[in-house]
Scaffold this motif. Sequence first.
Motif, short mmCIF file in Angstrom:
data_model
loop_
_atom_site.label_atom_id
_atom_site.label_comp_id
_atom_site.label_asym_id
_atom_site.label_seq_id
_atom_site.Cartn_x
_atom_site.Cartn_y
_atom_site.Cartn_z
N LEU A 94 -8.06 1.42 1.51
CA LEU A 94 -6.88 1.04 0.72
C LEU A 94 -7.03 1.44 -0.74
O LEU A 94 -6.11 2.00 -1.35
N ILE A 95 -8.18 1.17 -1.31
CA ILE A 95 -8.42 1.49 -2.71
C ILE A 95 -8.44 3.00 -2.93
O ILE A 95 -7.79 3.52 -3.84
N LEU A 96 -9.17 3.73 -2.08
CA LEU A 96 -9.29 5.17 -2.28
C LEU A 96 -7.98 5.91 -2.01
O LEU A 96 -7.62 6.84 -2.75
N TYR A 97 -7.25 5.51 -1.00
CA TYR A 97 -5.98 6.19 -0.73
C TYR A 97 -4.94 5.90 -1.81
O TYR A 97 -4.12 6.77 -2.14
N ARG A 98 -4.99 4.72 -2.39
CA ARG A 98 -4.12 4.45 -3.55
C ARG A 98 -4.46 5.38 -4.70
O ARG A 98 -3.58 5.86 -5.42
N GLN A 99 -5.76 5.62 -4.88
CA GLN A 99 -6.18 6.52 -5.95
C GLN A 99 -5.73 7.96 -5.69
O GLN A 99 -5.43 8.69 -6.63
N ILE A 100 -5.65 8.35 -4.43
CA ILE A 100 -5.12 9.68 -4.11
C ILE A 100 -3.64 9.75 -4.49
O ILE A 100 -3.17 10.74 -5.05
N ALA A 105 -4.85 16.91 -4.70
CA ALA A 105 -4.92 15.51 -5.14
C ALA A 105 -6.17 14.91 -4.51
O ALA A 105 -6.29 14.86 -3.29
N TYR A 106 -7.09 14.49 -5.35
CA TYR A 106 -8.34 13.95 -4.83
C TYR A 106 -8.90 12.91 -5.79
O TYR A 106 -8.44 12.77 -6.92
N VAL A 107 -9.90 12.20 -5.29
CA VAL A 107 -10.63 11.22 -6.09
C VAL A 107 -12.03 11.79 -6.28
O VAL A 107 -12.72 12.06 -5.30
N PRO A 108 -12.45 11.98 -7.52
CA PRO A 108 -13.80 12.50 -7.75
C PRO A 108 -14.87 11.57 -7.15
O PRO A 108 -14.67 10.35 -7.08
N ASP A 121 -2.26 8.04 -6.84
CA ASP A 121 -2.27 8.13 -8.30
C ASP A 121 -2.51 9.57 -8.75
O ASP A 121 -1.88 10.04 -9.70
N SER A 122 -3.39 10.26 -8.04
CA SER A 122 -3.69 11.66 -8.37
C SER A 122 -2.48 12.56 -8.15
O SER A 122 -2.21 13.46 -8.95
#
Length: 102
Positions: A54-60, A76-79, A62-63
């Motif tokens: 949930l947290i990581l996909y939300r950050q995607i 679109a990715y999370v470093p 955001d990206s």
Amino acid sequence: VKACIHRPTQGKVDERWRSFMKFQIKRARDYFQEAEDGVDCLDVKARWPVWSALILYRQILDSIEKNDYDNFSMRAYVPKAKKFTSLPMALFRAMVPQNQNK
């Protein structure tokens, strides 16, 4: 979708695509919220992976927004560093139920 909305010769995303992506991102966030509301019902061992997703996909999402909805020419990715710093929060959320009053 790509052929009708993205115009490769222009090299940019138009307002129809932005509108479409804003709608889809809102829809995804609504689904994530529904999922979040039910995480505490899961076995404690299953909560951490769900919170992490949930947290990581939300950050995607955001990206994607940060990239001005251009997911044709930009990834679109999370470093990795941000992923690793997000995992302790996911573990905390998994260990401490959020919906204690439900």
